[in-house]
Design an enzyme around this catalytic site. Structure first.
Site, mmCIF file in Angstrom:
data_model
loop_
_atom_site.group_PDB
_atom_site.id
_atom_site.type_symbol
_atom_site.label_atom_id
_atom_site.label_comp_id
_atom_site.label_asym_id
_atom_site.label_seq_id
_atom_site.Cartn_x
_atom_site.Cartn_y
_atom_site.Cartn_z
ATOM 1 N N ARG A 107 105.950 67.904 -20.372
ATOM 2 C CA ARG A 107 107.159 68.195 -21.153
ATOM 3 C C ARG A 107 108.382 67.579 -20.484
ATOM 4 O O ARG A 107 109.309 67.122 -21.139
ATOM 5 C CB ARG A 107 107.346 69.701 -21.326
ATOM 6 N N TYR A 159 120.053 59.647 -45.169
ATOM 7 C CA TYR A 159 118.756 60.254 -45.418
ATOM 8 C C TYR A 159 118.907 61.746 -45.738
ATOM 9 O O TYR A 159 119.635 62.467 -45.043
ATOM 10 C CB TYR A 159 117.866 60.043 -44.194
ATOM 11 N N ASP A 172 122.465 55.591 -36.534
ATOM 12 C CA ASP A 172 121.049 55.553 -36.906
ATOM 13 C C ASP A 172 120.689 54.099 -37.188
ATOM 14 O O ASP A 172 121.179 53.501 -38.146
ATOM 15 C CB ASP A 172 120.812 56.421 -38.147
#
Length: 383
Positions: free
Chosen positions: A51, A103, A175
Protein backbone atom coordinates in the site's frame (compact mmCIF):
# COMPACT_ATOMS: atom_id res chain seq x y z
CA UNK A 1 18.44 4.92 -18.50
CA UNK A 2 18.59 8.73 -18.64
CA UNK A 3 15.00 9.03 -19.85
CA UNK A 4 14.80 12.81 -20.21
CA UNK A 5 17.47 12.80 -22.93
CA UNK A 6 15.25 10.82 -25.32
CA UNK A 7 12.30 11.74 -27.51
CA UNK A 8 8.82 10.79 -26.38
CA UNK A 9 8.41 7.99 -28.94
CA UNK A 10 11.54 6.35 -27.48
CA UNK A 11 10.55 7.03 -23.89
CA UNK A 12 7.22 5.24 -24.19
CA UNK A 13 8.98 2.09 -25.39
CA UNK A 14 11.81 1.98 -22.85
CA UNK A 15 9.95 3.24 -19.82
CA UNK A 16 11.94 4.18 -16.73
CA UNK A 17 14.57 1.50 -16.23
CA UNK A 18 14.21 -0.17 -19.66
CA UNK A 19 14.99 -3.53 -18.02
CA UNK A 20 15.16 -5.08 -14.55
CA UNK A 21 18.70 -4.56 -13.31
CA UNK A 22 19.34 -7.79 -11.37
CA UNK A 23 18.23 -10.28 -13.99
CA UNK A 24 18.21 -8.17 -17.15
CA UNK A 25 14.53 -8.98 -17.71
CA UNK A 26 13.20 -6.80 -20.55
CA UNK A 27 9.64 -7.14 -19.25
CA UNK A 28 9.64 -5.49 -15.83
CA UNK A 29 8.63 -8.09 -13.19
CA UNK A 30 5.29 -8.21 -11.40
CA UNK A 31 6.10 -8.06 -7.69
CA UNK A 32 2.89 -9.74 -6.56
CA UNK A 33 3.59 -9.34 -2.86
CA UNK A 34 1.66 -7.46 -0.19
CA UNK A 35 4.59 -7.29 2.21
CA UNK A 36 8.39 -7.44 2.16
CA UNK A 37 10.92 -9.02 4.53
CA UNK A 38 13.16 -6.73 6.59
CA UNK A 39 16.85 -7.74 6.35
CA UNK A 40 17.38 -6.93 10.01
CA UNK A 41 16.16 -4.83 12.92
CA UNK A 42 15.72 -1.20 11.80
CA UNK A 43 16.66 -2.17 8.22
CA UNK A 44 14.53 -2.08 5.08
CA UNK A 45 14.98 -2.95 1.42
CA UNK A 46 13.10 0.26 0.66
CA UNK A 47 9.85 -1.68 0.34
CA UNK A 48 7.81 -2.58 3.39
CA UNK A 49 4.14 -2.89 2.42
CA UNK A 50 2.57 -2.58 -1.03
CA UNK A 51 0.00 0.00 0.00
CA UNK A 52 2.94 2.29 0.69
CA UNK A 53 5.04 1.22 -2.30
CA UNK A 54 5.57 -1.73 -4.59
CA UNK A 55 8.41 -2.07 -7.15
CA UNK A 56 6.05 -2.64 -10.09
CA UNK A 57 3.85 0.31 -9.19
CA UNK A 58 6.93 2.42 -8.58
CA UNK A 59 8.14 1.62 -12.09
CA UNK A 60 4.90 2.66 -13.80
CA UNK A 61 4.68 5.79 -11.66
CA UNK A 62 8.18 6.75 -12.79
CA UNK A 63 7.32 6.02 -16.42
CA UNK A 64 4.28 8.31 -16.37
CA UNK A 65 6.14 11.02 -14.42
CA UNK A 66 9.03 10.95 -16.90
CA UNK A 67 6.64 11.24 -19.85
CA UNK A 68 4.86 14.19 -18.25
CA UNK A 69 8.19 15.80 -17.24
CA UNK A 70 7.14 15.78 -13.60
CA UNK A 71 9.12 14.92 -10.48
CA UNK A 72 6.70 12.34 -9.06
CA UNK A 73 3.91 10.15 -10.35
CA UNK A 74 1.27 8.31 -8.34
CA UNK A 75 -0.71 5.28 -9.50
CA UNK A 76 -4.27 4.69 -8.34
CA UNK A 77 -6.88 1.98 -8.74
CA UNK A 78 -8.91 4.14 -11.15
CA UNK A 79 -9.06 7.62 -12.61
CA UNK A 80 -11.78 8.52 -10.12
CA UNK A 81 -9.55 7.40 -7.24
CA UNK A 82 -6.90 9.80 -8.54
CA UNK A 83 -9.41 12.67 -8.74
CA UNK A 84 -10.70 11.87 -5.24
CA UNK A 85 -7.16 12.16 -3.92
CA UNK A 86 -6.72 15.55 -5.57
CA UNK A 87 -9.87 16.86 -3.92
CA UNK A 88 -8.73 15.76 -0.47
CA UNK A 89 -5.97 18.36 -0.75
CA UNK A 90 -8.61 21.03 -0.11
CA UNK A 91 -10.63 22.20 2.89
CA UNK A 92 -14.25 23.28 3.54
CA UNK A 93 -15.13 26.62 1.90
CA UNK A 94 -12.34 26.27 -0.67
CA UNK A 95 -13.56 27.29 -4.13
CA UNK A 96 -12.58 25.53 -7.35
CA UNK A 97 -13.22 26.78 -10.89
CA UNK A 98 -14.04 23.87 -13.22
CA UNK A 99 -14.41 23.34 -16.97
CA UNK A 100 -18.16 23.19 -17.51
CA UNK A 101 -17.75 20.56 -20.21
CA UNK A 102 -16.21 17.56 -18.49
CA UNK A 103 -16.64 13.86 -17.82
CA UNK A 104 -19.90 13.11 -16.02
CA UNK A 105 -18.21 11.03 -13.31
CA UNK A 106 -16.02 13.99 -12.39
CA UNK A 107 -19.08 16.24 -12.14
CA UNK A 108 -20.84 13.62 -10.01
CA UNK A 109 -18.04 13.36 -7.45
CA UNK A 110 -17.76 17.15 -7.24
CA UNK A 111 -21.49 17.72 -6.79
CA UNK A 112 -22.71 14.62 -4.97
CA UNK A 113 -19.74 13.90 -2.73
CA UNK A 114 -17.34 16.78 -2.13
CA UNK A 115 -19.97 19.50 -1.92
CA UNK A 116 -21.11 17.65 1.19
CA UNK A 117 -17.67 18.31 2.68
CA UNK A 118 -17.90 22.03 2.07
CA UNK A 119 -16.01 22.43 -1.22
CA UNK A 120 -17.46 25.00 -3.62
CA UNK A 121 -17.44 24.61 -7.41
CA UNK A 122 -18.14 27.04 -10.23
CA UNK A 123 -18.49 25.65 -13.76
CA UNK A 124 -17.46 27.84 -16.66
CA UNK A 125 -16.29 27.67 -20.25
CA UNK A 126 -12.55 27.60 -19.53
CA UNK A 127 -11.78 28.04 -23.24
CA UNK A 128 -13.01 31.62 -22.67
CA UNK A 129 -10.32 33.28 -20.56
CA UNK A 130 -12.49 36.27 -19.63
CA UNK A 131 -15.20 33.92 -18.33
CA UNK A 132 -12.65 32.30 -16.03
CA UNK A 133 -11.47 35.65 -14.67
CA UNK A 134 -15.06 36.69 -13.93
CA UNK A 135 -15.71 33.76 -11.55
CA UNK A 136 -12.52 33.97 -9.51
CA UNK A 137 -13.28 34.52 -5.82
CA UNK A 138 -11.22 35.35 -2.74
CA UNK A 139 -11.43 31.68 -1.69
CA UNK A 140 -10.51 30.24 -5.12
CA UNK A 141 -7.75 27.69 -4.51
CA UNK A 142 -7.69 25.74 -7.77
CA UNK A 143 -8.74 25.67 -11.42
CA UNK A 144 -9.61 22.24 -12.83
CA UNK A 145 -9.67 21.84 -16.61
CA UNK A 146 -10.10 19.17 -19.25
CA UNK A 147 -8.49 19.95 -22.60
CA UNK A 148 -9.71 18.72 -24.98
CA UNK A 149 -12.93 18.43 -23.01
CA UNK A 150 -15.27 15.48 -22.84
CA UNK A 151 -17.41 15.22 -24.96
CA UNK A 152 -17.56 18.59 -26.78
CA UNK A 153 -13.82 18.77 -27.52
CA UNK A 154 -13.33 22.31 -26.25
CA UNK A 155 -9.69 23.41 -26.09
CA UNK A 156 -8.48 25.48 -23.14
CA UNK A 157 -5.31 27.54 -23.35
CA UNK A 158 -3.26 25.99 -20.53
CA UNK A 159 -0.69 28.81 -20.43
CA UNK A 160 -3.37 31.49 -20.13
CA UNK A 161 -5.19 29.63 -17.36
CA UNK A 162 -1.86 29.05 -15.63
CA UNK A 163 -1.28 32.81 -15.59
CA UNK A 164 -4.62 33.32 -13.86
CA UNK A 165 -3.88 30.58 -11.34
CA UNK A 166 -0.46 31.98 -10.51
CA UNK A 167 -1.86 35.47 -9.95
CA UNK A 168 -4.14 34.16 -7.18
CA UNK A 169 -1.75 31.47 -5.88
CA UNK A 170 -4.11 28.68 -6.95
CA UNK A 171 -3.32 25.22 -8.27
CA UNK A 172 -3.92 24.39 -11.92
CA UNK A 173 -5.13 20.81 -12.34
CA UNK A 174 -5.27 19.45 -15.89
CA UNK A 175 -6.97 16.24 -16.99
CA UNK A 176 -4.71 15.07 -19.83
CA UNK A 177 -6.49 11.78 -20.54
CA UNK A 178 -7.46 12.54 -24.15
CA UNK A 179 -4.07 13.62 -25.52
CA UNK A 180 -1.71 11.91 -23.03
CA UNK A 181 1.89 13.07 -22.55
CA UNK A 182 2.65 11.71 -26.01
CA UNK A 183 0.91 14.76 -27.48
CA UNK A 184 0.56 17.23 -24.60
CA UNK A 185 2.50 17.93 -21.38
CA UNK A 186 0.55 20.36 -19.17
CA UNK A 187 3.24 20.67 -16.48
CA UNK A 188 5.53 22.32 -19.02
CA UNK A 189 2.72 24.75 -19.88
CA UNK A 190 2.17 25.90 -16.29
CA UNK A 191 0.03 23.14 -14.81
CA UNK A 192 0.65 21.96 -11.24
CA UNK A 193 -1.10 18.57 -11.26
CA UNK A 194 -1.83 16.31 -14.21
CA UNK A 195 -4.67 13.80 -13.95
CA UNK A 196 -5.04 10.66 -16.05
CA UNK A 197 -7.55 7.92 -16.39
CA UNK A 198 -4.86 5.36 -17.19
CA UNK A 199 -7.68 3.00 -18.13
CA UNK A 200 -7.89 4.83 -21.43
CA UNK A 201 -4.97 5.57 -23.76
CA UNK A 202 -2.13 4.73 -21.37
CA UNK A 203 -3.40 1.17 -20.93
CA UNK A 204 -4.82 1.15 -24.42
CA UNK A 205 -6.42 -2.30 -24.46
CA UNK A 206 -9.62 -1.99 -22.39
CA UNK A 207 -8.30 -4.59 -19.95
CA UNK A 208 -7.58 -2.72 -16.72
CA UNK A 209 -8.60 0.22 -14.54
CA UNK A 210 -5.96 2.76 -13.51
CA UNK A 211 -5.51 6.39 -12.55
CA UNK A 212 -2.47 8.65 -12.26
CA UNK A 213 -1.43 11.97 -10.79
CA UNK A 214 1.82 13.70 -11.75
CA UNK A 215 3.26 16.78 -10.04
CA UNK A 216 6.27 19.07 -10.45
CA UNK A 217 6.58 20.34 -6.87
CA UNK A 218 8.22 18.45 -3.99
CA UNK A 219 5.87 19.81 -1.34
CA UNK A 220 2.81 18.81 -3.35
CA UNK A 221 4.36 15.41 -4.01
CA UNK A 222 4.79 14.83 -0.26
CA UNK A 223 1.14 15.73 0.36
CA UNK A 224 -0.12 13.35 -2.32
CA UNK A 225 2.24 10.59 -1.19
CA UNK A 226 0.70 10.75 2.30
CA UNK A 227 -2.84 10.78 0.92
CA UNK A 228 -2.16 7.88 -1.44
CA UNK A 229 -0.61 5.70 1.23
CA UNK A 230 -3.25 6.58 3.84
CA UNK A 231 -6.36 6.19 1.68
CA UNK A 232 -5.01 3.04 0.03
CA UNK A 233 -6.66 3.25 -3.40
CA UNK A 234 -3.39 2.18 -5.02
CA UNK A 235 -2.75 0.51 -8.36
CA UNK A 236 -2.13 -3.22 -7.96
CA UNK A 237 1.13 -4.83 -9.14
CA UNK A 238 -0.52 -6.71 -11.99
CA UNK A 239 -2.47 -3.67 -13.19
CA UNK A 240 0.73 -1.62 -12.93
CA UNK A 241 2.42 -4.13 -15.22
CA UNK A 242 -0.46 -3.97 -17.71
CA UNK A 243 -0.09 -0.19 -17.91
CA UNK A 244 3.69 -0.50 -18.35
CA UNK A 245 3.08 -2.90 -21.22
CA UNK A 246 0.36 -0.69 -22.70
CA UNK A 247 2.50 2.44 -22.68
CA UNK A 248 5.15 0.70 -24.79
CA UNK A 249 2.81 0.95 -27.79
CA UNK A 250 1.27 4.33 -26.88
CA UNK A 251 3.05 6.13 -29.71
CA UNK A 252 2.20 3.75 -32.52
CA UNK A 253 -1.37 3.43 -31.28
CA UNK A 254 -1.98 7.16 -31.03
CA UNK A 255 -0.42 7.88 -34.41
CA UNK A 256 -2.70 5.32 -36.06
CA UNK A 257 -5.76 6.42 -34.08
CA UNK A 258 -5.15 10.04 -35.01
CA UNK A 259 -4.65 9.17 -38.67
CA UNK A 260 -7.92 7.23 -38.67
CA UNK A 261 -9.78 9.92 -36.71
CA UNK A 262 -8.86 12.70 -39.11
CA UNK A 263 -10.08 10.69 -42.10
CA UNK A 264 -13.31 9.74 -40.34
CA UNK A 265 -13.94 13.31 -39.16
CA UNK A 266 -13.54 14.65 -42.70
CA UNK A 267 -15.83 11.92 -44.02
CA UNK A 268 -18.48 12.65 -41.38
CA UNK A 269 -18.40 16.35 -42.26
CA UNK A 270 -19.56 15.53 -45.78
CA UNK A 271 -22.29 13.06 -44.81
CA UNK A 272 -25.81 14.26 -45.47
CA UNK A 273 -27.15 12.97 -42.15
CA UNK A 274 -24.50 14.61 -39.97
CA UNK A 275 -25.14 18.10 -38.59
CA UNK A 276 -21.79 18.93 -36.94
CA UNK A 277 -18.44 17.24 -36.24
CA UNK A 278 -16.29 18.04 -33.21
CA UNK A 279 -12.67 17.01 -33.78
CA UNK A 280 -9.75 19.21 -32.79
CA UNK A 281 -7.77 18.12 -35.84
CA UNK A 282 -10.18 19.84 -38.20
CA UNK A 283 -8.95 23.29 -39.21
CA UNK A 284 -12.43 24.75 -38.73
CA UNK A 285 -12.53 23.63 -35.08
CA UNK A 286 -12.70 26.70 -32.84
CA UNK A 287 -9.80 25.45 -30.71
CA UNK A 288 -7.57 24.30 -33.55
CA UNK A 289 -4.99 27.10 -33.30
CA UNK A 290 -4.78 26.97 -29.50
CA UNK A 291 -4.27 23.24 -29.62
CA UNK A 292 -1.46 23.67 -32.15
CA UNK A 293 0.32 26.01 -29.70
CA UNK A 294 0.27 23.60 -26.79
CA UNK A 295 0.29 20.09 -28.21
CA UNK A 296 1.85 18.06 -30.98
CA UNK A 297 -1.26 16.14 -32.01
CA UNK A 298 -5.03 15.86 -32.06
CA UNK A 299 -5.76 12.39 -30.70
CA UNK A 300 -8.46 9.93 -31.61
CA UNK A 301 -11.65 11.34 -30.07
CA UNK A 302 -14.54 12.60 -32.20
CA UNK A 303 -18.02 13.76 -31.26
CA UNK A 304 -20.73 14.46 -33.82
CA UNK A 305 -24.42 15.29 -33.98
CA UNK A 306 -26.90 13.71 -36.32
CA UNK A 307 -29.66 15.80 -37.91
CA UNK A 308 -32.48 13.56 -36.69
CA UNK A 309 -32.43 12.21 -33.09
CA UNK A 310 -34.24 9.05 -34.25
CA UNK A 311 -31.05 8.10 -36.08
CA UNK A 312 -29.13 7.57 -32.83
CA UNK A 313 -30.87 4.33 -31.92
CA UNK A 314 -30.61 3.10 -35.49
CA UNK A 315 -26.86 3.74 -35.57
CA UNK A 316 -26.24 2.06 -32.21
CA UNK A 317 -28.33 -0.95 -33.22
CA UNK A 318 -26.81 -1.40 -36.66
CA UNK A 319 -23.07 -0.89 -36.20
CA UNK A 320 -21.27 -4.19 -36.71
CA UNK A 321 -17.51 -3.63 -36.45
CA UNK A 322 -17.60 -0.60 -34.16
CA UNK A 323 -18.70 -1.51 -30.64
CA UNK A 324 -21.34 0.28 -28.58
CA UNK A 325 -19.58 0.57 -25.24
CA UNK A 326 -18.44 3.06 -22.63
CA UNK A 327 -14.82 4.10 -22.16
CA UNK A 328 -12.29 5.15 -24.77
CA UNK A 329 -8.67 5.01 -25.83
CA UNK A 330 -8.41 1.30 -26.63
CA UNK A 331 -7.31 -0.32 -29.86
CA UNK A 332 -10.92 -1.13 -30.72
CA UNK A 333 -13.20 1.63 -32.02
CA UNK A 334 -16.00 2.33 -29.53
CA UNK A 335 -19.14 4.40 -29.96
CA UNK A 336 -20.89 6.02 -26.99
CA UNK A 337 -24.12 7.93 -26.40
CA UNK A 338 -23.10 10.53 -23.77
CA UNK A 339 -26.67 11.50 -22.89
CA UNK A 340 -27.37 8.03 -21.49
CA UNK A 341 -23.88 6.86 -20.61
CA UNK A 342 -20.89 9.02 -19.70
CA UNK A 343 -22.85 12.20 -18.94
CA UNK A 344 -26.09 10.89 -17.45
CA UNK A 345 -25.11 12.35 -14.04
CA UNK A 346 -25.10 15.90 -15.39
CA UNK A 347 -28.45 17.76 -15.06
CA UNK A 348 -30.45 18.14 -18.25
CA UNK A 349 -30.31 21.95 -18.32
CA UNK A 350 -26.50 21.86 -18.16
CA UNK A 351 -26.28 19.16 -20.83
CA UNK A 352 -28.52 21.18 -23.12
CA UNK A 353 -26.41 24.28 -22.60
CA UNK A 354 -23.25 22.39 -23.51
CA UNK A 355 -24.75 20.56 -26.49
CA UNK A 356 -24.81 17.11 -24.88
CA UNK A 357 -28.21 16.40 -26.35
CA UNK A 358 -30.19 13.53 -27.84
CA UNK A 359 -28.35 13.90 -31.18
CA UNK A 360 -24.77 13.74 -29.89
CA UNK A 361 -22.61 10.65 -30.39
CA UNK A 362 -19.00 10.16 -29.27
CA UNK A 363 -16.50 8.02 -31.15
CA UNK A 364 -13.24 6.67 -29.74
CA UNK A 365 -11.34 5.74 -32.89
CA UNK A 366 -9.22 2.61 -32.80
CA UNK A 367 -6.44 1.18 -34.93
CA UNK A 368 -8.50 -0.87 -37.37
CA UNK A 369 -8.37 -0.32 -41.12
CA UNK A 370 -10.03 3.05 -41.61
CA UNK A 371 -11.91 1.90 -44.73
CA UNK A 372 -13.62 -0.80 -42.67
CA UNK A 373 -14.60 1.76 -40.02
CA UNK A 374 -16.02 4.20 -42.57
CA UNK A 375 -17.89 1.39 -44.31
CA UNK A 376 -19.44 0.38 -40.97
CA UNK A 377 -20.50 3.95 -40.22
CA UNK A 378 -21.88 4.33 -43.75
CA UNK A 379 -24.12 1.29 -43.51
CA UNK A 380 -25.30 2.24 -40.00
CA UNK A 381 -26.12 5.78 -41.10
CA UNK A 382 -27.98 4.51 -44.14
CA UNK A 383 -30.40 2.08 -42.46
Amino acid sequence: MQNKEFNVDTLVVHGNKSYEEKTGAISFPIYQSATFRHPNFNESTGYDYSRQQNPTREEVECVVANLEKGIRGFGFSSGMAAITTVLTLFRPKDHIVVSEDLYGGTYRIFEEVFKNYGLEFTYVDTSNIDSVKEVIQENTVAIYIETPSNPMMRVTDIREISNIAQEINALLIVDNTFLTPYYQRPLQLGGDIVVHSGTKYLGGHNDTLAGFLVVKDEKLAAQIELLQMTSGAVLSPFDSWLIIRGIKTLGVRLEKQQENALQIAKWLEKHENIEKVYYIGLENHIGYEVNLKQSSGFGGMISFTVKDPSMVESILRNIKLIMYAESLGGVETLITYPLKQTHAAIPEEIRNKLGVNDRLIRLSVGVENVSDLIEDLEQALSV
